[in-house]
Design an enzyme around this catalytic site. Structure first.
Site, short mmCIF file in Angstrom:
data_model
loop_
_atom_site.label_atom_id
_atom_site.label_comp_id
_atom_site.label_asym_id
_atom_site.label_seq_id
_atom_site.Cartn_x
_atom_site.Cartn_y
_atom_site.Cartn_z
N VAL A 58 0.83 -1.21 0.00
CA VAL A 58 0.00 0.00 0.00
C VAL A 58 0.86 1.26 0.00
O VAL A 58 0.64 2.19 -0.80
CB VAL A 58 -0.95 -0.01 1.23
CG1 VAL A 58 -1.61 1.34 1.44
CG2 VAL A 58 -2.00 -1.09 1.05
N ARG A 81 14.44 -2.93 3.29
CA ARG A 81 13.42 -2.44 2.35
C ARG A 81 13.77 -1.01 1.88
O ARG A 81 13.65 -0.69 0.70
CB ARG A 81 12.05 -2.47 3.05
CG ARG A 81 10.91 -1.90 2.24
CD ARG A 81 10.44 -2.84 1.17
NE ARG A 81 9.22 -2.38 0.50
CZ ARG A 81 8.94 -2.63 -0.77
NH1 ARG A 81 9.76 -3.34 -1.51
NH2 ARG A 81 7.81 -2.20 -1.30
N THR A 135 -1.91 -4.50 9.60
CA THR A 135 -2.88 -4.70 10.69
C THR A 135 -3.30 -6.17 10.66
O THR A 135 -4.37 -6.51 10.16
CB THR A 135 -4.12 -3.78 10.53
OG1 THR A 135 -4.51 -3.77 9.15
CG2 THR A 135 -3.83 -2.37 10.98
N THR A 170 -6.08 -0.89 7.33
CA THR A 170 -7.46 -1.36 7.54
C THR A 170 -7.67 -1.65 9.02
O THR A 170 -6.88 -2.40 9.62
CB THR A 170 -7.72 -2.64 6.72
OG1 THR A 170 -7.36 -2.37 5.38
CG2 THR A 170 -9.17 -3.05 6.80
N CYS A 310 -6.23 -9.39 3.68
CA CYS A 310 -7.36 -8.45 3.67
C CYS A 310 -8.67 -9.20 3.91
O CYS A 310 -9.18 -9.18 5.02
CB CYS A 310 -7.42 -7.72 2.33
SG CYS A 310 -6.19 -6.41 2.22
N1 LIG Z 1 -1.95 -5.14 0.30
C1 LIG Z 1 -3.19 -4.80 -0.02
O1 LIG Z 1 -3.67 -5.19 -1.06
C2 LIG Z 1 -4.02 -3.92 0.85
C3 LIG Z 1 -5.17 -3.37 0.29
C4 LIG Z 1 -5.94 -2.52 1.06
C5 LIG Z 1 -5.58 -2.28 2.38
N2 LIG Z 1 -4.46 -2.86 2.93
C6 LIG Z 1 -4.11 -2.54 4.30
O2 LIG Z 1 -3.00 -1.65 4.28
C7 LIG Z 1 -2.15 -1.89 5.41
C8 LIG Z 1 -0.74 -2.18 4.91
O3 LIG Z 1 -0.77 -3.34 4.12
P1 LIG Z 1 0.44 -3.74 3.17
O4 LIG Z 1 -0.06 -4.85 2.34
O5 LIG Z 1 1.01 -2.57 2.50
O6 LIG Z 1 1.48 -4.29 4.26
P2 LIG Z 1 3.01 -4.69 4.01
O7 LIG Z 1 3.34 -5.72 5.01
O8 LIG Z 1 3.22 -4.99 2.55
O9 LIG Z 1 3.81 -3.36 4.31
C9 LIG Z 1 3.84 -2.76 5.55
C10 LIG Z 1 5.18 -2.08 5.73
O10 LIG Z 1 5.13 -1.38 6.96
C11 LIG Z 1 6.39 -1.50 7.59
N3 LIG Z 1 6.23 -1.23 9.01
C12 LIG Z 1 5.76 -2.06 9.97
N4 LIG Z 1 5.73 -1.41 11.16
C13 LIG Z 1 6.18 -0.16 10.93
C14 LIG Z 1 6.38 0.98 11.75
N5 LIG Z 1 6.09 0.94 13.04
N6 LIG Z 1 6.88 2.09 11.18
C15 LIG Z 1 7.18 2.12 9.86
N7 LIG Z 1 7.01 1.08 9.04
C16 LIG Z 1 6.50 -0.05 9.56
C17 LIG Z 1 6.86 -2.89 7.24
O11 LIG Z 1 8.26 -3.02 7.36
C18 LIG Z 1 6.36 -3.03 5.80
O12 LIG Z 1 7.35 -2.65 4.87
C19 LIG Z 1 -2.80 -3.04 6.18
O13 LIG Z 1 -3.63 -2.52 7.16
C20 LIG Z 1 -3.64 -3.73 5.11
O14 LIG Z 1 -4.73 -4.44 5.68
C21 LIG Z 1 -3.66 -3.67 2.17
#
Ligand SMILES: NC(=O)c1ccc[n+]([C@@H]2O[C@H](COP(=O)([O-])OP(=O)(O)OC[C@H]3O[C@@H](n4cnc5c(N)ncnc54)[C@H](O)[C@@H]3O)[C@@H](O)[C@H]2O)c1
Length: 471
Positions: A58, A81, A135, A170, A310
């Protein structure tokens, strides 16, 4: 832009114009809990300087889009990363590498563009923080807010007066104001809706989908006061070509995301339940769905494994909130139960088909095609393909998993499974688990050990004449 003069309605002629304007401003301040003049400062405040917190599926695409117009810092606690992105490469394959390199270059020669950091001090220069951290759920399927709380604690330490924190992760309705904002207030010593403000704008991207990308999906926005809601909306309007929908509150925006995924989960669970019923009747579920789908208002969902972080996770967030309020959700959780058991059903069905063909089960060799939670992406988080794998293993079957997208080291780390990148064997059972494009042209017959070999298609993409059964 010139301000439009405030026009006093004729029935308020007993007040002077000045008294009228002062009263209106006082009312705005009172409803927004602000100091005199503050709402004006915030609404027309400094240019957005944006820091994206969490650069995953995201955060990265969002950072790149904003960086085409604004000064953006991409922040992640994962140093590996940050290094990888600074060098212009992305293991999630979600972002366009061309765009990534373009915005990195842009930053070197202008006020806008993207740079990366894992140093908290670098955040101090920014005034708008967008939180996109994971999350997940814990082993009891309850929300695990640790990354969200830790990110909020970190932001609290660098927060300044007039800053804006927008959450995109989310969550359940109420999480921003009840769980995150108190942490921001405590660690910063600042007052919510007086010194700093909050927004919530859920992400709707679909990993692997190169058509419905970030800017082409309408975005829900919200803010902690009406003026902030407008400012948040203005920010997203500037990059989302599909437009925005300004929700009436943070809670409404949070709830909208939670129900989008819960609705999809429940709908899929219904067709999955049909698959379990029709299997007992020897009816092909897809044939039934094709027939029923000819009615204009029949919803076209397909049975399948529901993995990822999700759809398979978010309903638990909504259920958790409902339970905390004394309501035990029945439809939402029953949908989760059905979907969570589909991997086990597939494995058992394959074993039954093998027995029907008089195969010896213990020691048989099976191939599972695909481990990613969905097609054409490397994301293996919460993939339910592993349920098929572990169930087959319990029967003493020797199982191989092939996936051209997934990272072998990541699969090993997450699930202790060694996946293969080349298919060199012959198999007693072949299970198409993920509809990666590569499998559309695969010669399934060449994978069979002999005529007794079983082919099971969970995605209905394999030629029907080749398969023994499908979901
Ligand atoms: N991937 C999807 O398709 C999607 C779609 C809609 C919503 N979401 C929601 O978006 C959010 C993120 O999902 P994602 O898929 O991008 O996750 P992800 O795991 O791909 O990325 C999250 C990133 O956050 C970093 N991180 C963790 N803790 C941290 C902190 N305290 N400070 C800074 N960076 C930190 C991690 O190192 C990681 O690189 C979640 O809540 C997910 O449910 C995801």
């Amino acid at each position: 832009m010139k301000k439009r003069p405030l026009k006093k309605p004729h029935y308020l002629n007993v007040f002077s114009n000045n008294a009228y304007i002062q009263a209106i401003n006082q009312l705005i301040r009172y409803t927004n809990n602000m100091q005199p003049g503050q709402e004006e400062n915030i609404i027309s405040s400094k240019p957005f300087k944006i820091a994206i917190i969490g650069l995953g599926y995201v955060g990265l695409p969002l950072a790149i889009e904003f960086a085409k117009k604004y000064d953006v810092l991409g922040f992640d606690i994962n140093q590996e990363r940050v290094t990888e992105l600074s060098e212009g490469s992305d293991r999630t394959k979600e972002a366009s590498i061309e765009d990534l390199k373009h915005v990195i270059e842009l930053k070197k020669s202008s006020d806008v563009g993207l740079k990366f950091s894992f140093d908290v001090a670098a955040l101090k220069e920014y005034n708008t923080f967008i939180v996109t951290v994971p999350t997940p759920i814990n082993q009891f399927k309850a929300p695990d807010l640790t990354p969200l709380i830790k990110a909020s604690e970190m932001l609290g330490k660098i927060l300044k007066k007039g800053d804006l924190v927008i959450y995109e992760s989310t969550v359940y309705p109420g999480c921003t104001e009840e769980d995150c904002v108190p942490v921001l207030e405590k660690t910063s010593g600042l007052k919510f809706n007086t010194d700093f403000f909050a927004g919530y704008s859920p992400e709707r991207i679909n990993p692997g989908d190169k058509i419905n990308t970030l800017t082409k999906i309408k975005k829900v926005t919200s803010g902690s006061t009406p003026a902030i809601a407008e400012r948040v909306d203005q920010l997203y309007r500037s990059i989302i070509t599909a437009g925005t929908h300004k929700a009436s509150s943070l809670k409404v925006a949070e709830a909208s995301k939670a129900i989008e995924n819960a609705q999809r989960d429940v709908n899929i669970s219904f067709v999955n339940e049909l698959a379990l019923i029709f299997d007992r009747m020897n009816i092909d579920t897809n044939d039934v769905l094709d027939a029923a789908g000819t009615k204009w208002n029949f919803l076209k969902y397909k049975p399948g494994l529901v993995g990822g972080h999700c759809i398979g996770v978010d309903p638990y967030y909504l259920a958790h909130k409902a339970e905390s309020l004394g309501y035990h959700p029945q439809v939402i959780l029953s949908g989760r139960r059905v979907n969570d058991n589909m991997g086990m059903f597939v494995a058992n069905k394959v074993v039954k088909l093998m027995i029907n063909k008089e195969q010896k089960i213990a020691g048989a060799k099976a191939l599972i095609l695909g481990i990613a939670f969905k097609e054409n992406c490397p994301d293996i988080r919460n993939t339910r393909v592993v349920d098929i794998y572990f169930e087959l293993k319990q029967f003493g079957i020797d199982v191989e998993i092939h996936d051209p997208w997934a990272d072998a080291a990541e699969v090993k780390h997450e699930y202790s499974i060694d996946i293969v990148k080349d298919i060199n064997n012959k198999y007693d059972a072949i299970i198409l688990a993920v509809a990666h494009n590569q499998y559309e042209t695969l010669d399934f017959n060449s994978l069979k050990r002999d005529e007794k070999s079983v082919i099971f298609d969970t995605k209905s993409i394999v030629d029907r004449s080749l398969i023994d059964a499908r979901l």
